[in-house]
Design a protein around this motif. Structure first.
Motif, PDB file in Angstrom:
ATOM      1  N   ARG A 131       0.824  -1.215   0.000  1.00  0.00           N
ATOM      2  CA  ARG A 131       0.000   0.000   0.000  1.00  0.00           C
ATOM      3  C   ARG A 131       0.855   1.261   0.000  1.00  0.00           C
ATOM      4  N   ARG A 133       2.837   1.958   2.700  1.00  0.00           N
ATOM      5  CA  ARG A 133       2.927   2.356   4.110  1.00  0.00           C
ATOM      6  C   ARG A 133       4.208   1.800   4.725  1.00  0.00           C
ATOM      7  N   THR A 164      -0.852   7.589   0.115  1.00  0.00           N
ATOM      8  CA  THR A 164      -0.796   6.816   1.355  1.00  0.00           C
ATOM      9  C   THR A 164      -0.429   7.693   2.537  1.00  0.00           C
ATOM     10  N   PRO A 296      -3.620   2.403  -0.712  1.00  0.00           N
ATOM     11  CA  PRO A 296      -4.691   1.872   0.130  1.00  0.00           C
ATOM     12  C   PRO A 296      -6.024   1.877  -0.604  1.00  0.00           C
ATOM     13  N   ASP A 299     -11.203   4.412   1.733  1.00  0.00           N
ATOM     14  CA  ASP A 299     -11.668   4.222   3.104  1.00  0.00           C
ATOM     15  C   ASP A 299     -12.577   5.376   3.524  1.00  0.00           C
ATOM     16  N   GLU A 304      -6.477   6.343   5.717  1.00  0.00           N
ATOM     17  CA  GLU A 304      -5.490   5.527   5.007  1.00  0.00           C
ATOM     18  C   GLU A 304      -4.858   6.248   3.825  1.00  0.00           C
TER      19      GLU A 304
END
Length: 397
Positions: A131, A133, A164, A296, A299, A304
């Motif tokens: 993602r 992260r 991200t 991501p 959301d 995220e």
């Protein structure tokens, strides 16, 4: 839509100035007075600068004296990385390591590369997951391996390509007990998501005007007073003797107006952008079923990824071809790759996320801002099918 009639979806690169920022800028352009001068005109200019500093400090929850004005994000990043590294290493020669993520903006990566080449820095680029992260376990291990050798840590608040959000509070929680200063590039975050300097625990934070509705050529490094920063340049000793140079009073006034407005309107702004972004992603994936979202997933909570970011991959295409075909139809966006001397390079961000070189070249970033409308989404959805077909045909030819 821009004044030229184009659909503008490249707000992550720069966003149009907010009306309040334009008003603040134009109101001061005819004023005379160097903020460092002691006469009445100089004192008037100084008052504008200091009131602007207070406005920004209130918006970001920092002390006014912690706001150091710069020419923008790149200068602020360089000032933080080089200035803190030089000071920390001068105080203790063991402090040669700098930790950063592999997905940082080039305004961070390039100064780090320079420090490694010219100043003996040992730069460690930390891995990220699929993602984008930060791998917190790898980061913790890097710190704890030899904390006394770490000069500083730099982890961006939010990624400029795939949107991200990084775990900044967790980063500072790990570095803090060892007395390691943390810098964050928050250029993409301020005005898009909640940003609280004091609560974050970072020692230094970068922001810039043109990403949040302010003018080009003005930004700031927010840096705690107790952090020693060696200046990059020397001159009149302005800005705590960290950044010398005559201050741009009109630009600073406009910057402060934009920061104040962007932070105040952030919750409603984020919700509106998230709605537009989600609609675009859903409809583009319906038109091009094998397209996919990088970073991501979408959301609802907005914790995220950035609310205005949609980074999409289109297999069988070259991102640059897609960009130019859309541009020919009056739709302006960007690729996820950087170009050097006209030669397209795969995105270092996507490569760090586990994509191969071909996957790292076939992407487009659509980024929304305060001028974006549902009609912009409609235009992209109407164009994307034929554009992808042409780009795939061109690559097969």
């Amino acid at each position: 839509m821009t004044e030229t009639g184009s659909v503008y979806l490249d707000h992550a690169a720069t966003t149009p100035m907010l009306p309040v920022a334009i008003e603040a800028l134009t109101a001061r352009l005819a004023d005379v007075g160097n903020p460092s001068s002691l006469h009445a005109s100089g004192r008037h200019a100084r008052r504008i600068v200091e009131e602007s500093r207070e406005t920004i400090a209130q918006a970001l929850d920092c002390r006014p004296g912690e706001v150091v004005f710069t020419s923008g994000g790149t200068e602020a990043d360089n000032l933080a990385l080089k200035g803190i590294y030089w000071s920390r290493r001068r105080a203790d020669s063991r402090r040669t390591r700098i930790l950063a993520t592999a997905v940082e903006h080039h305004a961070v990566l390039d100064p780090l590369h320079w420090l490694a080449e010219h100043e003996g820095a040992e730069v460690e680029l930390l891995p990220v997951d699929e993602r984008g992260r930060l791998d917190e376990a790898a980061y913790r291990a890097a710190v704890e391996r030899d904390p006394d050798s770490v000069a500083l840590v730099s982890v961006m608040w939010a990624n400029n390509e795939v949107g991200t959000m990084q775990p900044v509070s967790e980063v500072t929680a790990i570095a803090g007990p060892h007395g390691i200063p943390v810098h964050t590039d928050a250029v993409q975050a301020v005005g898009a998501v909640p940003v609280d300097f004091a609560a974050s625990g970072v020692e230094a934070m970068t922001l810039t005007g043109h990403k949040l509705g302010g003018p080009y050529g003005v930004g700031a490094l927010v840096v705690r007073r107790e952090v020693d920063v060696t200046p990059l340049g020397h001159g009149g000793g302005q800005e705590r003797d960290i950044r010398s140079g005559t201050l741009d009073t009109p630009g600073i006034a406009a910057f402060a107006a934009a920061v104040e407005a962007a932070v105040k309107e952030q919750p409603d702004h984020a919700e509106r952008l998230r709605t537009l972004r989600d609609d675009l992603v859903r409809r583009v994936l319906a038109v091009v079923p094998d397209a996919h979202l990088h970073g991501p997933q979408l959301d609802v909570a907005g914790t995220e990824r950035l609310p205005g970011n949609a980074h999409l991959g289109f297999p069988g295409c070259e991102g640059d071809s897609l960009l130019m075909l859309l541009d020919a139809r009056g739709i302006e966006c960007s690729t996820g790759s950087a170009c050097s001397a006209g030669v397209p390079q795969p995105s270092h961000v996507l490569l760090a996320m586990g994509c191969d070189e071909e996957q790292a070249r076939h992407s487009l970033r659509f980024s929304f801002g305060h001028t974006s409308t549902p009609a912009d989404v409609d235009a992209v959805v109407a164009a994307i099918g034929p554009v992808v077909e042409r780009a795939r045909a061109a690559k097969r030819a």
